[in-house]
Design a protein around this motif. Structure first.
Motif, PDB file in Angstrom:
ATOM      1  N   GLN A 165       0.827  -1.203   0.000  1.00  0.00           N
ATOM      2  CA  GLN A 165       0.000   0.000   0.000  1.00  0.00           C
ATOM      3  C   GLN A 165       0.868   1.264   0.000  1.00  0.00           C
ATOM      4  O   GLN A 165       0.596   2.225  -0.724  1.00  0.00           O
ATOM      5  CB  GLN A 165      -0.921   0.006   1.233  1.00  0.00           C
ATOM      6  CG  GLN A 165      -2.064  -0.997   1.158  1.00  0.00           C
ATOM      7  CD  GLN A 165      -2.836  -1.057   2.469  1.00  0.00           C
ATOM      8  OE1 GLN A 165      -2.242  -1.170   3.546  1.00  0.00           O
ATOM      9  NE2 GLN A 165      -4.153  -0.975   2.380  1.00  0.00           N
ATOM     10  N   LEU A 211      -8.590   4.940  -1.182  1.00  0.00           N
ATOM     11  CA  LEU A 211      -8.997   3.606  -1.625  1.00  0.00           C
ATOM     12  C   LEU A 211      -7.850   2.621  -1.475  1.00  0.00           C
ATOM     13  O   LEU A 211      -8.037   1.484  -1.014  1.00  0.00           O
ATOM     14  CB  LEU A 211      -9.467   3.657  -3.088  1.00  0.00           C
ATOM     15  CG  LEU A 211     -10.813   4.346  -3.355  1.00  0.00           C
ATOM     16  CD1 LEU A 211     -11.103   4.349  -4.849  1.00  0.00           C
ATOM     17  CD2 LEU A 211     -11.955   3.659  -2.584  1.00  0.00           C
ATOM     18  N   GLY A 243      -7.286   1.501   2.128  1.00  0.00           N
ATOM     19  CA  GLY A 243      -8.274   0.642   2.768  1.00  0.00           C
ATOM     20  C   GLY A 243      -9.549   1.342   3.194  1.00  0.00           C
ATOM     21  O   GLY A 243     -10.399   0.751   3.868  1.00  0.00           O
ATOM     22  N   VAL A 244      -9.723   2.604   2.792  1.00  0.00           N
ATOM     23  CA  VAL A 244     -10.964   3.323   3.082  1.00  0.00           C
ATOM     24  C   VAL A 244     -12.019   2.845   2.099  1.00  0.00           C
ATOM     25  O   VAL A 244     -11.746   2.683   0.892  1.00  0.00           O
ATOM     26  CB  VAL A 244     -10.755   4.849   2.967  1.00  0.00           C
ATOM     27  CG1 VAL A 244     -12.048   5.604   3.257  1.00  0.00           C
ATOM     28  CG2 VAL A 244      -9.644   5.306   3.904  1.00  0.00           C
ATOM     29  N   SER A 245     -13.227   2.640   2.567  1.00  0.00           N
ATOM     30  CA  SER A 245     -14.289   2.148   1.684  1.00  0.00           C
ATOM     31  C   SER A 245     -14.662   3.203   0.644  1.00  0.00           C
ATOM     32  O   SER A 245     -14.416   4.401   0.829  1.00  0.00           O
ATOM     33  CB  SER A 245     -15.531   1.782   2.497  1.00  0.00           C
ATOM     34  OG  SER A 245     -16.149   2.949   3.035  1.00  0.00           O
ATOM     35  N   LEU A 246     -15.272   2.746  -0.453  1.00  0.00           N
ATOM     36  CA  LEU A 246     -15.686   3.659  -1.513  1.00  0.00           C
ATOM     37  C   LEU A 246     -16.696   4.684  -0.978  1.00  0.00           C
ATOM     38  O   LEU A 246     -16.620   5.882  -1.305  1.00  0.00           O
ATOM     39  CB  LEU A 246     -16.310   2.866  -2.675  1.00  0.00           C
ATOM     40  CG  LEU A 246     -16.830   3.704  -3.852  1.00  0.00           C
ATOM     41  CD1 LEU A 246     -15.711   4.517  -4.486  1.00  0.00           C
ATOM     42  CD2 LEU A 246     -17.496   2.800  -4.892  1.00  0.00           C
ATOM     43  N   ASN A 247     -17.613   4.225  -0.141  1.00  0.00           N
ATOM     44  CA  ASN A 247     -18.623   5.131   0.405  1.00  0.00           C
ATOM     45  C   ASN A 247     -17.972   6.226   1.269  1.00  0.00           C
ATOM     46  O   ASN A 247     -18.299   7.405   1.132  1.00  0.00           O
ATOM     47  CB  ASN A 247     -19.636   4.350   1.241  1.00  0.00           C
ATOM     48  CG  ASN A 247     -20.729   5.257   1.795  1.00  0.00           C
ATOM     49  OD1 ASN A 247     -21.474   5.872   1.045  1.00  0.00           O
ATOM     50  ND2 ASN A 247     -20.807   5.358   3.120  1.00  0.00           N
ATOM     51  N   ASP A 248     -17.022   5.809   2.148  1.00  0.00           N
ATOM     52  CA  ASP A 248     -16.340   6.800   2.990  1.00  0.00           C
ATOM     53  C   ASP A 248     -15.469   7.733   2.148  1.00  0.00           C
ATOM     54  O   ASP A 248     -15.330   8.919   2.477  1.00  0.00           O
ATOM     55  CB  ASP A 248     -15.478   6.091   4.039  1.00  0.00           C
ATOM     56  CG  ASP A 248     -16.305   5.586   5.212  1.00  0.00           C
ATOM     57  OD1 ASP A 248     -17.497   5.952   5.290  1.00  0.00           O
ATOM     58  OD2 ASP A 248     -15.772   4.820   6.041  1.00  0.00           O
ATOM     59  N   THR A 249     -14.870   7.195   1.109  1.00  0.00           N
ATOM     60  CA  THR A 249     -14.056   8.047   0.230  1.00  0.00           C
ATOM     61  C   THR A 249     -14.905   9.134  -0.408  1.00  0.00           C
ATOM     62  O   THR A 249     -14.510  10.309  -0.451  1.00  0.00           O
ATOM     63  CB  THR A 249     -13.376   7.201  -0.863  1.00  0.00           C
ATOM     64  OG1 THR A 249     -12.502   6.247  -0.249  1.00  0.00           O
ATOM     65  CG2 THR A 249     -12.593   8.069  -1.831  1.00  0.00           C
ATOM     66  N   HIS A 300     -13.264   6.658  15.685  1.00  0.00           N
ATOM     67  CA  HIS A 300     -12.240   5.715  15.212  1.00  0.00           C
ATOM     68  C   HIS A 300     -10.897   6.038  15.859  1.00  0.00           C
ATOM     69  O   HIS A 300     -10.029   6.673  15.239  1.00  0.00           O
ATOM     70  CB  HIS A 300     -12.123   5.769  13.684  1.00  0.00           C
ATOM     71  CG  HIS A 300     -13.377   5.413  12.957  1.00  0.00           C
ATOM     72  ND1 HIS A 300     -14.399   6.319  12.773  1.00  0.00           N
ATOM     73  CD2 HIS A 300     -13.782   4.244  12.385  1.00  0.00           C
ATOM     74  CE1 HIS A 300     -15.383   5.728  12.104  1.00  0.00           C
ATOM     75  NE2 HIS A 300     -15.047   4.480  11.875  1.00  0.00           N
TER      76      HIS A 300
END
Length: 490
Positions: free
Chosen positions: A5, A40, A43-49, A366
């Motif tokens: 990553q 992305l 590891g952040v989700s698409l929705n959170d992005t 978080h």
């Protein structure tokens, strides 16, 4: 997984940064693309992005671009009422015909102001006064932007408000910070003098090098002495001195307030007097671009409120038939003028959220931290230098990572990465030296700085061209600063 990553982060950063650097992709597109891809990969989700990075990120710099809008309105009004034109003529008459002297005096004054000022609003206010003066003596627009950026960054070196992180987090004594900051100031100021000389030669001005060298030594000595006195603690902190200063400050503020109020009432009376439409610009109108600065410095007024006061005062001081129409046009055109810079700031806000996270409620929910930073921390710890030579070599090569909100950008991941270096055993003084040295690359050359975007837009220059123009100088300052930090702190 984290290593892969981190490598992908660096690849995305380098590809997009180089694409912007070589003008293959405009920053307007490259910044949002980086902001979308980096979380992305982390590891952040698409929705959170989409929600936290793209959506909330576009609003992150809302105060900066709102201030910029009002500043632009005042700037356009100054042009339409010919206040700016007449101010340029007066400035040219008073300043003489030596562009080198004028550029250095402006550099000095900007540096002095920004030892206490900060923020885009203050930059716009000072620039409204300074840019026309430099332009009036034939200094090229790119050089004007560079001189202002150098002055801004040099002042920031000695702005005690910027030292808080070194005192609070790194537990460094103020005296140690001040001594290194004065050293960095001297290096940056001398580099700025070289920059001015070279740029004026490129602009086609005849220069007397012997006079320039003698003037330069005088300016450096004067500047060092003045800035040292400004940042020296002790005498001014004594209770008796504080009481005297408080009384003088109150009296001065009251006097200025009465003067400003009197001038405003005087101009209101003038509005209702019959006069010829060709009366020209009244002398009191020249206060219009300076008024917001007075209100901020003396009365700690909100930036937007200060600009509104400036707009109202300018309307009253330049009043004649048709002034209201000119005022409305200035407000509308002011927005149009800064629209390219505003759109750029939307992308900068997205990139900030992508790198350091959305903050606020998300951080509370978080505690493990933003995934992007979590991925980068092990990599930063692995490359932490253990020797003075390693410190200089690694961060000399890595200095451009202060650009485009990269890992060494203090307004991106910089302070977080600095904490990692500190935790991995790097001396606190060396971390401070790193941030101050590499910070000159970021503060002057970074195209994603809101002030770079606004200044380039105001002088009709490509912000990437400003990067190319200033980077050799700022990188040089960073290298010498790193060498000095390695000798002092390791």
């Amino acid at each position: 997984m984290e290593t892969l990553q981190a490598i992908l982060f660096i690849l995305v950063f380098l590809i997009m940064a180089l694409s912007m650097f070589f003008r293959k992709i405009p920053a307007l597109l490259a910044l949002p693309v980086m902001a979308f891809l980096i979380p992305l990969i982390g590891g952040v989700s698409l929705n959170d992005t989409m929600q936290l990075v793209i959506g909330q990120g576009a609003l992150r710099l809302h105060r900066a671009y709102t201030v910029m809008l009002f500043g632009s309105m005042l700037s356009v009004l100054m042009q339409k009422t010919k206040v700016a034109e007449n101010l340029i003529k007066k400035g040219a008459e008073l300043s003489g015909d030596n562009p080198w002297i004028i550029a250095v005096i402006m550099l000095f004054l900007i540096s002095l102001l920004f030892t206490t000022l900060g923020g885009l609003g203050a930059i716009i206010m000072v620039a409204t006064i300074v840019l026309p003066i430099m332009t009036s003596v034939g200094i090229g627009p790119l050089t004007v932007v560079g001189v202002f950026l150098f002055g801004l960054s040099i002042g920031g070196i000695l702005n005690a408000g910027n030292w808080a992180v070194y005192v609070d987090v790194m537990k460094l004594p103020v005296e140690e910070i001040r001594s290194f900051a004065l050293l960095m100031f001297a290096l940056a100021f001398m580099t700025a003098l070289v920059y001015i000389t070279v740029q004026l030669y490129k602009d086609g001005h005849d220069l007397n090098l012997k006079k320039i060298i003698s003037y330069s030594l005088g300016f450096i000595i004067l500047a060092l002495a003045l800035f040292y006195l400004l940042n020296r603690s002790g005498f001014a902190e004594k209770p008796a001195v504080q009481n005297i200063l408080s009384i003088l400050n109150t009296g001065f503020k009251s006097g200025i307030g009465l003067l400003l109020g009197g001038l405003f009432l005087y101009n209101v009376i003038r509005m209702f007097q019959k006069k010829s439409p060709d009366t020209g610009v009244h002398w009191s109108a020249f206060l219009s671009p300076v008024l917001p600065l007075f209100l901020i410095l003396l009365y700690s007024m909100d930036f937007i409120a200060a600009f509104i006061c400036g707009l109202i005062y300018a309307l009253v001081a330049t009043w004649k038939k048709g002034s209201l129409n000119v005022f409305i046009k200035s407000i509308l055109e002011g927005g149009a003028v800064v629209m390219p810079a505003l759109v750029m700031m939307l992308g900068i806000g997205m990139l900030l959220n992508a790198i350091i996270g959305p903050g606020g409620e998300w951080n509370a929910m978080h505690p493990e931290g933003w995934p992007v930073l979590n991925v980068l921390r092990p990599l930063m710890m692995a490359i932490t230098p253990e020797t003075p030579l390693g410190f200089v070599v690694i961060f000399t090569l890595a200095a451009p990572l202060a650009l485009y909100r990269g890992p060494l950008n203090v307004w991106g991941m910089g302070y977080g990465i600095a904490a990692v270096f500190l935790a991995s055993g790097m001396p606190a003084g060396a971390v401070m030296g790193l941030l101050l040295a590499v910070g000159q690359v970021q503060g002057i050359s970074d195209p994603t700085n809101t002030h770079n975007v606004w200044l380039a837009n105001e002088m009709q220059q490509d912000v990437q061209k400003v990067l190319w123009n200033t980077l050799p100088y700022t990188w040089s300052v960073a290298v010498v600063g790193l060498i000095a930090a390695s000798l002092i702190f390791y």
